[in-house]
Design a protein around this motif. Structure first.
Motif, mmCIF file in Angstrom:
data_model
loop_
_atom_site.group_PDB
_atom_site.id
_atom_site.type_symbol
_atom_site.label_atom_id
_atom_site.label_comp_id
_atom_site.label_asym_id
_atom_site.label_seq_id
_atom_site.Cartn_x
_atom_site.Cartn_y
_atom_site.Cartn_z
ATOM 1 N N GLY A 198 0.796 -1.334 0.049
ATOM 2 C CA GLY A 198 0.053 0.005 -0.047
ATOM 3 C C GLY A 198 0.899 1.332 -0.196
ATOM 4 N N LYS A 199 2.200 1.011 0.374
ATOM 5 C CA LYS A 199 2.927 2.151 0.168
ATOM 6 C C LYS A 199 3.562 2.606 -1.241
ATOM 7 C CE LYS A 199 4.661 1.560 4.958
ATOM 8 N NZ LYS A 199 5.734 1.366 5.918
ATOM 9 N N GLY A 200 2.873 1.726 -2.087
ATOM 10 C CA GLY A 200 3.303 1.934 -3.549
ATOM 11 C C GLY A 200 4.535 1.157 -4.008
ATOM 12 N N LEU A 201 4.625 0.023 -3.300
ATOM 13 C CA LEU A 201 5.752 -0.724 -3.819
ATOM 14 C C LEU A 201 5.312 -2.220 -4.409
ATOM 15 C CD1 LEU A 201 7.662 -0.404 -0.234
ATOM 16 C CD2 LEU A 201 7.933 0.919 -2.408
ATOM 17 N N TYR A 202 6.349 -2.877 -5.098
ATOM 18 C CA TYR A 202 6.183 -4.254 -5.650
ATOM 19 C C TYR A 202 7.544 -4.884 -5.619
ATOM 20 C CZ TYR A 202 7.233 -2.548 -10.350
ATOM 21 O OH TYR A 202 8.019 -1.867 -11.373
ATOM 22 N N VAL A 260 -4.552 -2.330 -5.772
ATOM 23 C CA VAL A 260 -4.560 -1.988 -4.545
ATOM 24 C C VAL A 260 -4.163 -0.726 -4.101
ATOM 25 C CG1 VAL A 260 -3.637 -2.702 -2.046
ATOM 26 C CG2 VAL A 260 -4.242 -4.440 -3.568
ATOM 27 N N VAL A 261 -3.031 -0.179 -4.742
ATOM 28 C CA VAL A 261 -2.831 1.324 -4.366
ATOM 29 C C VAL A 261 -3.869 2.149 -5.107
ATOM 30 C CG1 VAL A 261 -0.988 2.959 -5.172
ATOM 31 C CG2 VAL A 261 -0.239 0.786 -4.664
ATOM 32 N N LYS A 262 -4.548 2.078 -6.541
ATOM 33 C CA LYS A 262 -5.546 2.861 -6.896
ATOM 34 C C LYS A 262 -6.897 2.599 -5.961
ATOM 35 C CE LYS A 262 -4.444 2.457 -11.676
ATOM 36 N NZ LYS A 262 -4.621 2.196 -13.058
ATOM 37 N N GLY A 263 -6.917 1.476 -5.306
ATOM 38 C CA GLY A 263 -8.152 1.317 -4.328
ATOM 39 C C GLY A 263 -7.797 2.121 -3.051
ATOM 40 N N MET A 264 -6.806 2.060 -2.534
ATOM 41 C CA MET A 264 -6.512 2.983 -1.424
ATOM 42 C C MET A 264 -6.461 4.565 -1.643
ATOM 43 S SD MET A 264 -3.425 0.693 0.478
ATOM 44 C CE MET A 264 -3.560 1.507 2.163
ATOM 45 N N VAL A 265 -6.009 4.850 -2.786
ATOM 46 C CA VAL A 265 -6.229 6.117 -3.370
ATOM 47 C C VAL A 265 -7.803 6.560 -3.259
ATOM 48 C CG1 VAL A 265 -6.169 8.033 -5.121
ATOM 49 C CG2 VAL A 265 -4.056 6.466 -4.560
ATOM 50 N N GLN A 266 -8.525 5.818 -3.772
ATOM 51 C CA GLN A 266 -9.923 6.015 -3.849
ATOM 52 C C GLN A 266 -10.550 6.074 -2.459
ATOM 53 O OE1 GLN A 266 -12.025 3.097 -6.327
ATOM 54 N NE2 GLN A 266 -13.809 3.453 -5.428
ATOM 55 N N LEU A 267 -9.951 5.326 -1.537
ATOM 56 C CA LEU A 267 -10.519 5.444 -0.290
ATOM 57 C C LEU A 267 -9.916 6.532 0.612
ATOM 58 C CD1 LEU A 267 -10.699 1.541 0.616
ATOM 59 C CD2 LEU A 267 -12.589 2.898 0.037
ATOM 60 N N GLY A 268 -9.157 7.137 0.133
ATOM 61 C CA GLY A 268 -8.361 8.494 0.701
ATOM 62 C C GLY A 268 -7.229 7.964 1.626
ATOM 63 N N THR A 272 -1.353 9.336 -3.691
ATOM 64 C CA THR A 272 -0.855 8.986 -5.113
ATOM 65 C C THR A 272 -0.861 7.422 -5.423
ATOM 66 O OG1 THR A 272 1.116 9.171 -6.853
ATOM 67 C CG2 THR A 272 1.700 8.726 -4.308
ATOM 68 N N ASP A 273 -1.017 7.195 -6.712
ATOM 69 C CA ASP A 273 -0.892 5.725 -6.855
ATOM 70 C C ASP A 273 0.313 5.279 -7.628
ATOM 71 O OD1 ASP A 273 -1.351 6.957 -9.599
ATOM 72 O OD2 ASP A 273 -3.201 6.119 -9.986
ATOM 73 N N GLU A 274 1.152 6.161 -7.401
ATOM 74 C CA GLU A 274 2.628 5.740 -8.146
ATOM 75 C C GLU A 274 3.208 4.649 -7.444
ATOM 76 O OE1 GLU A 274 5.171 8.856 -7.887
ATOM 77 O OE2 GLU A 274 3.934 10.384 -9.042
ATOM 78 N N LEU A 275 3.969 3.633 -8.271
ATOM 79 C CA LEU A 275 4.462 2.386 -7.668
ATOM 80 C C LEU A 275 6.224 2.639 -7.874
ATOM 81 C CD1 LEU A 275 2.156 0.019 -9.364
ATOM 82 C CD2 LEU A 275 2.399 0.587 -6.946
ATOM 83 N N LYS A 276 6.793 1.696 -6.783
ATOM 84 C CA LYS A 276 8.141 1.651 -6.923
ATOM 85 C C LYS A 276 8.648 0.092 -6.773
ATOM 86 C CE LYS A 276 12.258 3.015 -4.581
ATOM 87 N NZ LYS A 276 12.997 3.500 -3.232
#
Length: 331
Positions: A198-202, A260-268, A272-276
């Motif tokens: 959820g921190k934008g990592l994979y 998941v990251v997009k979903g967490m952005v949607q939920l506030g 950002t939905d950027e990934l690293k």
């Protein structure tokens, strides 16, 4: 004279998959006395509301008491997390059941798809060897050091010794909202991604694959297997022919992370939905067992379908991701 309905004990009902198994078992076996075993009374009211016959309490701090509890049931379904001491106690109790009644009890044990995991670090391995649950030789060849394998072997050995009728149910990553009385969200996959990824990592390339299955499809498979076990059709079947994978599709690690990251952005919950991309070493600093999200864990689930399992939730686990994440991030 009709055969008495079996007495059934279910463990793990406060959990995500275990709760779904409980709800489905109550519907499937309305004449059976279905009891549950939990460690404490925190959730007793919610569990009793499902219609269970009784809520028992105990843990491995008092294994003698557990032996006595398990010995009183015709069926034990264990959907609790891996615990060698608990599995030992179940088997000892069910051996006593056999000594008292002259009949082998049924033990259905849920394991997990990481038993076939490789050591990848976020990349798909084109040489990954799929295992089918119809391939008993391949199942026997799974090394004893694999995830979940120590408890699997205990069940397989007790079945081979004719102390129990042992069944193993091995789901992939489980998704969807559970109908269980306590936990609704997926601790197996989405919670891990929400807390770590959820921190934008994979991990690595993010191309490694997971076998996926909906929580209610798993519960329905457990019920189907129990019906089969109680019919006696497997009385002389070898231990590895009672091993069932559960999966309906595959998902790539990075695709899950993106959703998941997009979903967490949607939920506030994220800005950002950027990934690293990060290494296993880096992500393991965030959570000890996060490395498992970089492995490949896929297989062919054929045995269940051969006995009539017809999973119906075949869509992607990434659909309606915000709804699945909401109970996790709001907890």
């Amino acid at each position: 004279m009709s055969t008495p309905a079996p007495s059934i004990l279910i463990l793990g009902v406060t959990g995500y998959v275990g709760g779904a198994v409980l709800v489905n078992a109550i519907k499937a076996f309305p004449t059976s006395q279905i009891s549950v075993l939990v460690r404490h009374d925190k959730h007793d009211a919610a569990i009793k509301a499902t219609g269970v016959a009784s809520v028992l309490h105990g843990d491995t701090d008092n294994v003698e008491a557990l032996h006595d509890i398990f010995s009183k049931f015709d069926v034990v379904i264990n959907v609790a997390p891996d615990d060698n001491a608990l599995v030992d106690a179940i088997i000892v109790g069910l051996k006593t059941h056999k000594e008292r009644t002259g009949k082998r009890a049924v033990y259905v044990h849920t394991t997990g798809g990481l038993v076939v995991a490789d050591a990848a670090q976020g990349a798909w391995d084109p040489n990954f060897k799929y295992i089918s649950d119809l391939d008993t030789a391949a199942l026997q060849a799974v090394p004893p050091t694999a995830f979940h394998r120590s408890t699997e072997l205990k069940v397989l050995e007790a079945d081979a010794a004719k102390d129990i009728y042992g069944y193993l149910v091995c789901p992939g990553w489980v998704w969807g909202i559970s109908p269980g009385p306590v936990r609704k969200d997926s601790i197996n996959m989405l919670q891990t991604f929400a807390s770590v990824f959820g921190k934008g990592l994979y991990i690595g390339q993010g191309t490694n694959l997971f076998a996926m299955v909906h929580v209610e499809d798993v519960a329905e498979l457990v019920v189907l297997i129990l019906r089969r076990a109680l019919s006696g059709v497997d009385a002389e079947v070898s231990s590895y022919k009672k091993y069932y994978f559960a999966a309906t599709r595959e998902e790539q690690q990075k695709d899950i992370a993106v959703a998941v990251v997009k979903g967490m952005v949607q939920l506030g919950k994220l800005d950002t939905d950027e990934l690293k991309s990060v290494s296993v070493e880096e992500v393991s600093k965030l959570q000890q067992f996060a490395f498992i999200l970089g492995v490949n864990a896929v297989f062919h689930a054929k045995r269940g379908k051969a006995i009539g399992w017809n999973p119906s939730r075949l869509g992607s686990s990434l659909e309606n991701i915000a709804d699945q994440l909401r109970p996790i991030v709001d907890a």
